[in-house]
Design a protein around this motif. Structure first.
Motif, PDB file in Angstrom:
ATOM      1  N   ALA A 173       0.808  -1.222   0.000  1.00  0.00           N
ATOM      2  CA  ALA A 173       0.000   0.000   0.000  1.00  0.00           C
ATOM      3  C   ALA A 173       0.836   1.264   0.000  1.00  0.00           C
ATOM      4  N   GLN A 174       2.150   1.133   0.156  1.00  0.00           N
ATOM      5  CA  GLN A 174       2.974   2.324   0.287  1.00  0.00           C
ATOM      6  C   GLN A 174       3.299   2.957  -1.062  1.00  0.00           C
ATOM      7  N   THR A 175       2.290   3.241  -1.830  1.00  0.00           N
ATOM      8  CA  THR A 175       2.453   4.013  -3.063  1.00  0.00           C
ATOM      9  C   THR A 175       2.106   5.460  -2.768  1.00  0.00           C
ATOM     10  N   ALA A 176       2.529   6.348  -3.647  1.00  0.00           N
ATOM     11  CA  ALA A 176       2.229   7.767  -3.449  1.00  0.00           C
ATOM     12  C   ALA A 176       0.724   8.007  -3.424  1.00  0.00           C
ATOM     13  N   LYS A 177       0.008   7.297  -4.272  1.00  0.00           N
ATOM     14  CA  LYS A 177      -1.445   7.471  -4.325  1.00  0.00           C
ATOM     15  C   LYS A 177      -2.095   7.044  -3.016  1.00  0.00           C
ATOM     16  N   ASP A 178      -1.683   5.892  -2.490  1.00  0.00           N
ATOM     17  CA  ASP A 178      -2.265   5.410  -1.240  1.00  0.00           C
ATOM     18  C   ASP A 178      -1.923   6.333  -0.074  1.00  0.00           C
ATOM     19  N   LEU A 179      -0.685   6.801  -0.029  1.00  0.00           N
ATOM     20  CA  LEU A 179      -0.286   7.684   1.059  1.00  0.00           C
ATOM     21  C   LEU A 179      -1.004   9.028   0.981  1.00  0.00           C
ATOM     22  N   SER A 180      -1.233   9.527  -0.229  1.00  0.00           N
ATOM     23  CA  SER A 180      -1.963  10.793  -0.364  1.00  0.00           C
ATOM     24  C   SER A 180      -3.401  10.636   0.097  1.00  0.00           C
ATOM     25  N   ASN A 181      -3.987   9.483  -0.160  1.00  0.00           N
ATOM     26  CA  ASN A 181      -5.350   9.231   0.320  1.00  0.00           C
ATOM     27  C   ASN A 181      -5.389   9.175   1.844  1.00  0.00           C
ATOM     28  N   GLU A 224     -11.522  17.803  -2.639  1.00  0.00           N
ATOM     29  CA  GLU A 224     -11.377  16.380  -2.925  1.00  0.00           C
ATOM     30  C   GLU A 224     -12.080  16.048  -4.229  1.00  0.00           C
ATOM     31  N   PRO A 225     -11.402  15.434  -5.211  1.00  0.00           N
ATOM     32  CA  PRO A 225     -10.098  14.782  -5.124  1.00  0.00           C
ATOM     33  C   PRO A 225      -8.912  15.648  -5.565  1.00  0.00           C
ATOM     34  N   THR A 226      -9.097  16.966  -5.638  1.00  0.00           N
ATOM     35  CA  THR A 226      -8.017  17.831  -6.130  1.00  0.00           C
ATOM     36  C   THR A 226      -6.721  17.607  -5.361  1.00  0.00           C
TER      37      THR A 226
END
Length: 435
Positions: free
Chosen positions: A19-27, A415-417
């Motif tokens: 889960a440690q992707t940039a997308k997951d962390l930003s969420n 969100e989601p901006t």
């Protein structure tokens, strides 16, 4: 039983790692960033006066381990995070707001008022989305700090003052941004788009924003009584002729293949209907992409002003006076190779449908200066959608007109901006840190 144990092991240990992707962390970070965004939105500060804003951004960087320098180039903030050998990537956000009274009707709308440099009481609003820029900037820094095991190099975070007055980038570079800190191999920035749907990313290779120059013209004449115009040289009539002739610079003296705009945005002269004044004041902006068109436009304005003054019978001592304001912004040129590299990564990461090529804009952005020093740092500024998807679709069809940047009604959708902006900026940096 063995399968059940494997499943539990996978859920407990493997899933968090995946889960440690940039997308997951930003969420995951969104609640924190939304609070930051609301704080910045409700506490805007004008150009060169971003004192509290800069302190907040500096503190955000310190909390996640950056070495921070404050008051650089005015209120500028520079944060350095060294993470082993590798490229140096600079990420910049602008911090200033505009003297605009917010009329969005939002519960979190800015109610700030202040005195401008002329002593006037003005409202203050982030009408150009710099609150979004700073929130994304902070989120990207937080995400990249959490993902240090995934990259190697040096990350430079720049909080820049006074973009709206085209002076902040110039001040930071003049103070030695590229000599007192590691010289970047790449520089990145975002700008919100008032027309792209939130969650979408826009880009343009090469010229994406324009040269913007400001000029004041004082048109002189010989004043007198409105009943005896033959005894005067009317600067209002002369100004009208100049204004009309200036439009031929674009329509008749510039190649149709080269974009250019000449706008007379203000004209002031006279005090009474039966009095011909001695002088009139004009305020202009000139916009272009190429430096040659910019140079030619300025030269032609001077020639037209002199020519019309001669035609009016004025002596050389009363030829119009032209003054360039020190607020010029050069065109923003997105390095083609860097743009293609990052955009291809975006398409792989987010999917092609989320990435959109957009038309260039005639607005200005002093981020351009980060790529115009002798170091010739490749730069890339990309666009971040902020609009409700349904509204963006209606606007694209021509059914409605959306509020533009600098409008008192401009209102990004958080969100989601923010999630998209943080994930995109972090992914761009991660990709550039690869050898």
């Amino acid at each position: 039983m063995r399968h059940t144990i494997y499943a539990i092991f996978f859920l407990l240990f493997c899933t968090p790692l995946m889960a440690q992707t940039a997308k997951d962390l930003s969420n995951q970070d969104y609640p924190y960033l939304e609070k930051l965004y609301l704080h910045l939105h409700q506490n805007p500060e004008l150009s060169f006066y971003e004192t509290n804003t800069a302190k907040r951004l500096a503190e955000e960087l310190r909390q996640i381990g950056f070495q921070v320098t404050e008051n650089f180039g005015g209120t500028g903030v520079v944060g350095i995070l060294k993470n082993g050998p590798g490229p140096t990537v600079l990420i910049r956000a602008d911090m200033d707001a505009l003297p605009v009274v917010e009329e969005t009707g939002k519960a979190y709308a800015s109610k700030v008022t202040t005195k401008d440099e002329a002593g006037n009481t003005v409202g203050v609003m982030h009408a150009c989305g710099h609150d979004v820029h700073m929130s994304v900037w902070t989120g990207a820094a937080r995400t990249l700090a959490k993902m240090k095991s995934k990259w190697s190099g040096t990350l430079i975070m720049v909080g820049q003052p006074a973009e709206e007055r085209s002076g902040g980038a110039k001040a930071m570079l003049k103070e030695g941004l590229y000599s007192k800190f590691p010289k970047p191999d790449y520089a990145l920035a975002i700008h919100v788009s008032p027309t792209l749907a939130a969650g979408r990313i826009g880009y343009r290779k090469e010229y994406t924003l324009a040269n913007v120059d400001f000029m004041d013209i004082t048109v002189y004449g010989q004043g007198g009584h409105g009943a005896y115009p033959h005894t005067t040289i009317d600067p209002i009539v002369l100004s009208a002729r100049i204004i009309t002739t200036l439009q031929t610079i674009v329509s008749r003296e510039t190649s149709p293949l080269e974009p250019a705009v000449v706008t007379v945005g203000a004209i002031h002269g006279g005090a009474k209907g039966n009095v011909i004044p001695n002088e009139v004041h004009l305020q202009l902006t000139m916009r272009s992409y190429s430096d040659q068109v910019r140079k030619n436009t300025i030269e032609k304005i001077g020639r037209i002003c002199r020519g019309e003054a001669i035609a009016a019978g004025l002596p050389e001592s009363k030829f119009p006076k032209l003054t360039m304001r020190p607020e010029e912004t050069p065109s923003t040129y997105n390095d083609p190779a860097l743009t293609e590299r990052v955009v291809n990564h975006f398409k792989t990461t987010f999917g092609p449908a989320q990435i959109q090529e957009v038309e260039p804009s005639m607005a200005g952005e002093d981020f351009a200066l980060f790529g115009r020093t002798e170091e010739k740092v490749p730069i890339f500024l990309f666009w971040l959608g902020t609009q409700e998807a349904s509204m963006a679709e209606k606007a694209a069809k021509g059914d409605i007109q959306l509020p533009s940047l600098h409008s008192s009604l401009f209102c990004p959708v958080p969100e989601p901006t923010l999630k998209t902006g943080v994930a995109a900026m972090a992914e761009a940096a991660l990709h550039l840190f690869k050898k």
